[in-house]
Design a protein around this motif. Structure first.
Motif, short mmCIF file in Angstrom:
data_model
loop_
_atom_site.label_atom_id
_atom_site.label_comp_id
_atom_site.label_asym_id
_atom_site.label_seq_id
_atom_site.Cartn_x
_atom_site.Cartn_y
_atom_site.Cartn_z
N ILE A 38 28.68 90.49 -11.52
CA ILE A 38 29.97 89.94 -11.50
C ILE A 38 30.01 88.84 -10.36
O ILE A 38 30.82 87.97 -10.59
CB ILE A 38 31.24 91.03 -11.09
N ARG A 39 29.21 89.13 -9.14
CA ARG A 39 29.33 88.03 -8.01
C ARG A 39 28.48 86.66 -8.70
O ARG A 39 29.14 85.85 -8.38
CB ARG A 39 28.33 88.84 -7.22
N GLU A 40 27.75 86.81 -9.44
CA GLU A 40 27.13 85.67 -9.97
C GLU A 40 27.90 84.83 -11.02
O GLU A 40 28.11 83.73 -10.96
CB GLU A 40 25.66 86.06 -10.82
N MET A 41 28.60 85.79 -11.64
CA MET A 41 29.63 85.26 -12.57
C MET A 41 30.83 84.37 -11.66
O MET A 41 31.24 83.34 -12.05
CB MET A 41 30.25 85.96 -13.67
N THR A 42 31.03 85.00 -10.53
CA THR A 42 32.25 84.26 -9.69
C THR A 42 31.74 83.08 -9.30
O THR A 42 32.38 82.20 -8.91
CB THR A 42 32.62 85.34 -8.68
N ILE A 43 30.50 83.06 -8.58
CA ILE A 43 30.05 81.94 -7.78
C ILE A 43 29.75 80.67 -9.08
O ILE A 43 30.03 79.68 -8.65
CB ILE A 43 28.49 82.23 -7.44
N ARG A 44 29.46 81.05 -10.22
CA ARG A 44 29.09 80.17 -11.33
C ARG A 44 30.62 79.48 -11.82
O ARG A 44 30.56 78.58 -12.47
CB ARG A 44 28.23 80.57 -12.56
N ALA A 45 31.60 80.17 -11.81
CA ALA A 45 32.81 79.82 -12.26
C ALA A 45 33.20 78.51 -11.61
O ALA A 45 33.86 77.74 -12.14
CB ALA A 45 33.87 80.85 -11.92
N ASN A 46 33.19 78.23 -10.42
CA ASN A 46 33.48 77.22 -9.60
C ASN A 46 34.81 76.83 -9.66
O ASN A 46 35.21 75.81 -10.27
CB ASN A 46 32.27 76.07 -10.01
N LEU A 47 35.57 77.73 -9.27
CA LEU A 47 37.02 77.76 -9.52
C LEU A 47 37.63 76.55 -8.31
O LEU A 47 37.12 76.50 -7.27
CB LEU A 47 37.61 79.05 -8.91
N PRO A 48 38.68 75.75 -8.70
CA PRO A 48 39.15 74.72 -7.93
C PRO A 48 39.86 75.40 -6.78
O PRO A 48 40.43 76.46 -7.02
CB PRO A 48 39.94 74.08 -8.72
N ALA A 49 39.99 74.74 -5.55
CA ALA A 49 40.76 75.18 -4.57
C ALA A 49 42.38 75.23 -4.89
O ALA A 49 42.65 74.20 -5.20
CB ALA A 49 40.44 74.66 -3.22
#
Length: 56
Positions: A38-49
């Motif tokens: 899950i952590r890797e998926m969150t990092i790769r998502a690159n959500l905008p601020a």
């Protein structure tokens, strides 16, 4: 007479059911899916601020 035999058959069936459940309960095996990070998926998502909004 028919109702009495039905109730007797039902009582016997229910008793056998509960006896089997209490002596040999069903067992399930729970496991996690390997390879899901899950952590890797969150990092790769690159959500905008996004700006922080106050709920009140």
């Amino acid at each position: 007479m028919r109702a009495l035999s039905f109730l007797a058959a039902f009582a016997i069936a229910a008793g056998l059911f509960w006896a089997s459940i209490l002596t040999r309960p069903p067992v399930t095996q729970a496991s996690t899916t390997p390879g899901l990070d899950i952590r890797e998926m969150t990092i790769r998502a690159n959500l905008p601020a996004m700006p922080a909004y106050d709920a009140f």
